[in-house]
Design a protein around this motif. Structure first.
Motif, PDB file in Angstrom:
ATOM      1  N   SER A  25      41.015  35.460  42.133  1.00  0.00           N
ATOM      2  CA  SER A  25      40.528  35.559  40.750  1.00  0.00           C
ATOM      3  C   SER A  25      39.786  36.867  40.565  1.00  0.00           C
ATOM      4  O   SER A  25      39.442  37.565  41.536  1.00  0.00           O
ATOM      5  CB  SER A  25      39.588  34.391  40.430  1.00  0.00           C
ATOM      6  OG  SER A  25      38.393  34.485  41.203  1.00  0.00           O
ATOM      7  N   ALA A  26      39.526  37.183  39.307  1.00  0.00           N
ATOM      8  CA  ALA A  26      38.867  38.451  39.010  1.00  0.00           C
ATOM      9  C   ALA A  26      37.451  38.496  39.565  1.00  0.00           C
ATOM     10  O   ALA A  26      37.018  39.506  40.132  1.00  0.00           O
ATOM     11  CB  ALA A  26      38.846  38.667  37.491  1.00  0.00           C
ATOM     12  N   TRP A  27      36.697  37.401  39.430  1.00  0.00           N
ATOM     13  CA  TRP A  27      35.320  37.401  39.912  1.00  0.00           C
ATOM     14  C   TRP A  27      35.257  37.422  41.432  1.00  0.00           C
ATOM     15  O   TRP A  27      34.333  37.991  42.019  1.00  0.00           O
ATOM     16  CB  TRP A  27      34.560  36.204  39.353  1.00  0.00           C
ATOM     17  CG  TRP A  27      34.180  36.413  37.916  1.00  0.00           C
ATOM     18  CD1 TRP A  27      34.711  35.811  36.819  1.00  0.00           C
ATOM     19  CD2 TRP A  27      33.194  37.336  37.423  1.00  0.00           C
ATOM     20  NE1 TRP A  27      34.132  36.298  35.671  1.00  0.00           N
ATOM     21  CE2 TRP A  27      33.192  37.227  36.012  1.00  0.00           C
ATOM     22  CE3 TRP A  27      32.329  38.240  38.024  1.00  0.00           C
ATOM     23  CZ2 TRP A  27      32.334  37.978  35.210  1.00  0.00           C
ATOM     24  CZ3 TRP A  27      31.478  38.997  37.222  1.00  0.00           C
ATOM     25  CH2 TRP A  27      31.492  38.861  35.836  1.00  0.00           C
ATOM     26  N   LEU A  32      36.888  44.157  34.561  1.00  0.00           N
ATOM     27  CA  LEU A  32      37.580  45.248  35.246  1.00  0.00           C
ATOM     28  C   LEU A  32      36.620  46.411  35.532  1.00  0.00           C
ATOM     29  O   LEU A  32      36.714  47.064  36.575  1.00  0.00           O
ATOM     30  CB  LEU A  32      38.754  45.742  34.402  1.00  0.00           C
ATOM     31  CG  LEU A  32      39.966  44.802  34.313  1.00  0.00           C
ATOM     32  CD1 LEU A  32      41.012  45.395  33.378  1.00  0.00           C
ATOM     33  CD2 LEU A  32      40.561  44.546  35.691  1.00  0.00           C
ATOM     34  N   ILE A  34      45.887  44.906  37.425  1.00  0.00           N
ATOM     35  CA  ILE A  34      44.926  43.877  37.864  1.00  0.00           C
ATOM     36  C   ILE A  34      44.528  43.003  36.687  1.00  0.00           C
ATOM     37  O   ILE A  34      44.451  41.771  36.797  1.00  0.00           O
ATOM     38  CB  ILE A  34      43.688  44.547  38.494  1.00  0.00           C
ATOM     39  CG1 ILE A  34      44.057  45.257  39.792  1.00  0.00           C
ATOM     40  CG2 ILE A  34      42.599  43.509  38.770  1.00  0.00           C
ATOM     41  CD1 ILE A  34      42.931  46.082  40.392  1.00  0.00           C
ATOM     42  N   GLY A  35      44.272  43.646  35.538  1.00  0.00           N
ATOM     43  CA  GLY A  35      43.864  42.883  34.360  1.00  0.00           C
ATOM     44  C   GLY A  35      44.915  41.884  33.927  1.00  0.00           C
ATOM     45  O   GLY A  35      44.607  40.732  33.600  1.00  0.00           O
ATOM     46  N   VAL A  86      34.833  45.736  38.631  1.00  0.00           N
ATOM     47  CA  VAL A  86      35.618  45.989  39.847  1.00  0.00           C
ATOM     48  C   VAL A  86      35.337  47.407  40.356  1.00  0.00           C
ATOM     49  O   VAL A  86      35.245  47.640  41.578  1.00  0.00           O
ATOM     50  CB  VAL A  86      37.128  45.805  39.575  1.00  0.00           C
ATOM     51  CG1 VAL A  86      37.960  46.273  40.758  1.00  0.00           C
ATOM     52  CG2 VAL A  86      37.434  44.351  39.251  1.00  0.00           C
ATOM     53  N   ALA A 146      41.932  39.328  33.496  1.00  0.00           N
ATOM     54  CA  ALA A 146      40.554  39.807  33.500  1.00  0.00           C
ATOM     55  C   ALA A 146      40.267  40.623  32.245  1.00  0.00           C
ATOM     56  O   ALA A 146      41.098  41.404  31.784  1.00  0.00           O
ATOM     57  CB  ALA A 146      40.322  40.671  34.739  1.00  0.00           C
ATOM     58  N   LEU A 164      45.313  38.996  36.866  1.00  0.00           N
ATOM     59  CA  LEU A 164      44.174  38.081  37.035  1.00  0.00           C
ATOM     60  C   LEU A 164      43.571  37.650  35.703  1.00  0.00           C
ATOM     61  O   LEU A 164      42.540  36.967  35.688  1.00  0.00           O
ATOM     62  CB  LEU A 164      43.088  38.747  37.895  1.00  0.00           C
ATOM     63  CG  LEU A 164      43.500  39.116  39.335  1.00  0.00           C
ATOM     64  CD1 LEU A 164      42.316  39.718  40.078  1.00  0.00           C
ATOM     65  CD2 LEU A 164      44.027  37.895  40.081  1.00  0.00           C
TER      66      LEU A 164
END
Length: 476
Positions: free
Chosen positions: A110-112, A60, A49-50, A63, A55, A53
């Motif tokens: 996006s991460a957010w 993270l 994921i990092g 998340v 992030a 995205l």
């Protein structure tokens, strides 16, 4: 004659309580598995994921923490609302919302956005999960209830391990190019099936004397949990700024204010969010105290081992997840024998489980010390298998103990309190043991940091075992 028939019917009507059949039990257990799987499923997916995205580590952590915080602070409220408006109705609504928010997580650009979707996913889980235990308490009795509670505890424990394994498999499988998104999207078809089954098999239950929502209690409990969990989950990454210390300092005062408000409402004959009179039940009080060290140690271990195996031992998502497969398999089979063992030996089985888990954690600590960095399935197998057996003899039985004396009318409140305790402890374990591990890595290295963290978990297991000696010998 008509009057006599009417009076007999009226007299019999309370006995015609809703019954949870096999299909309904399967459905609520499926729903119970989803939130716990999703708490752990992201552990092995975080590196992917990092990268995808872009992030940072702090995002993270959100998340994971955003889901856990929303889940923990709203569980008791979810139980109360189910008591008020009907548990089946709230169960269906919470499950539908869980499916939609899982879809939002899987499609997050996006991460957010992912963080926001995870917070909403945690809130929907808090609406769904308390109805599971409340329905079991209200729609089963005697041996059926004991069996259902045993299956619930087995489902909960297995879900926590299986979530991490499933996460690794789904990330590596990269189904249709979805990568890490599959760990969330997999919930959607499961929820659709669950909704169909729930509409057919889950009976409607509610409290016979519903009370309005305790607004001040809800606000104070939310504030107290946030004051504790938010700085612990974000403090290390943020560099422990002033707000983290102020928040931790506010926690005991907010907790005291919450207790005073709840006690006042209880004495006035109302039903507060968490009735202090509920803690007069010895089994509930002592069981809740046991849940704390057990869940703190277990969730911290699951997070730390995922990080250590991927970042330190260089394993991919699948080998990192599969390293815990023996724990899941042994947990499943031993938990099936739990009800028979409790019927014969009582709650001393919990103490025996703590001893087995301690031996398992000790063997995994020794394996980490001697085999590092060649740490994987074979090296962890003996310890993981023993730990899984020990956990299977603890968690399902502790759940039964906690709710054994709770009246069906208070089932939603009792299950909400138990789940809040467990979820808060799970979030606390990730924060506390995760922070300890990541703080030690720069100075001690990955191996020694892992060993110290495993020894800390061993302390949690020892405390659980000592506390088990105070449990009632039999379960009502």
């Amino acid at each position: 004659m008509t009057e006599t028939i009417t009076s007999r019917t009226t007299a019999r009507s309370p006995a015609a309580a809703p019954t949870l059949g096999g299909l309904g039990l399967f459905t609520v257990l499926l729903a119970a598995a989803l939130p716990l799987i999703d708490f752990f499923i992201v552990n092995v997916a975080l590196p992917t994921i990092g990268r995808d995205l872009n992030a940072s580590e702090s995002v993270l952590e959100l998340v994971v923490a955003g889901y856990g915080l929303a889940y923990a602070v709203l569980l008791v409220l979810g139980g109360r609302l189910g008591d008020l408006f009907g548990r089946r109705r709230f169960f269906l609504g919470g499950m539908a919302a869980f499916g939609l928010t899982s879809l939002a997580c899987g499609l997050a650009p996006s991460a957010w956005t992912l963080v926001a979707a995870r917070v909403l996913q945690g809130a929907s889980a808090a609406a769904m999960l308390p109805q599971v235990l409340a329905t079991i308490q209200s729609a089963t009795a005697g041996q059926r209830r004991a069996k259902a509670m045993g299956l619930y505890g087995a489902t909960a424990g297995l879900s926590m391990v299986a979530g991490q394994i499933l996460g690794g498999v789904l990330v590596a499988a990269d189904i249709a190019g979805t990568g890490w998104r599959a760990v969330f999207l997999v919930n959607v078809p499961v929820v659709v099936v669950g909704l169909v089954l729930a509409a057919r098999g889950v009976p409607e239950t509610r409290s016979q004397h519903p009370e309005p929502v305790d607004g001040p209690g809800t606000v104070l409990l939310t504030a107290a949990l946030l004051a504790l969990l938010a700085p612990l989950t974000e403090g290390r990454t943020a560099g422990w700024p002033l707000w983290t210390w102020l928040s931790l300092a506010a926690f005991p005062f907010l907790t005291a204010a919450f207790y005073l408000v709840e006690r006042r409402e209880d004495r006035r004959g109302r039903t507060p969010l968490v009735p202090p009179s509920l803690f007069a039940l010895t089994s509930l009080r002592r069981g809740l105290v046991m849940i704390l060290p057990f869940s703190v140690g277990f969730s911290g271990f699951m997070f730390v081992i995922a990080v250590a195996l991927q970042r330190g031992a260089g394993l991919g998502p699948v080998p990192a997840g599969m390293a815990l497969a023996p724990m899941a398999v042994v947990f499943f089979f031993v938990s099936l024998a739990g009800p028979r063992l409790v019927a014969r030996y009582g709650t001393r089985i919990v103490t025996a489980g703590a001893l087995l888990q301690a031996a398992g954690v000790g063997l995994m600590t020794l394996a980490a010390w001697r085999a590092w960095p060649d740490l994987g399935l074979l090296e962890l197998l003996p310890g993981a298998a023993l730990a899984g057996a020990g956990q299977a003899l603890q968690l399902p039985i502790i759940f039964r103990v906690v709710l054994s004396e709770v009246e069906p009318a208070r089932a939603g409140v009792g299950s909400g309190v138990m789940m809040t305790t467990q979820q808060s402890a799970l979030a606390l374990g990730v924060a506390a043991l995760g922070t300890l591990f990541l703080s030690l890595v720069p100075d001690l290295g990955m191996r020694d940091a892992l060993v110290v963290t495993l020894l800390t978990q061993l302390g949690c297991v020892a405390l659980t075992g000592l506390l088990s000696l105070r449990l009632p010998r039999t379960i009502g």
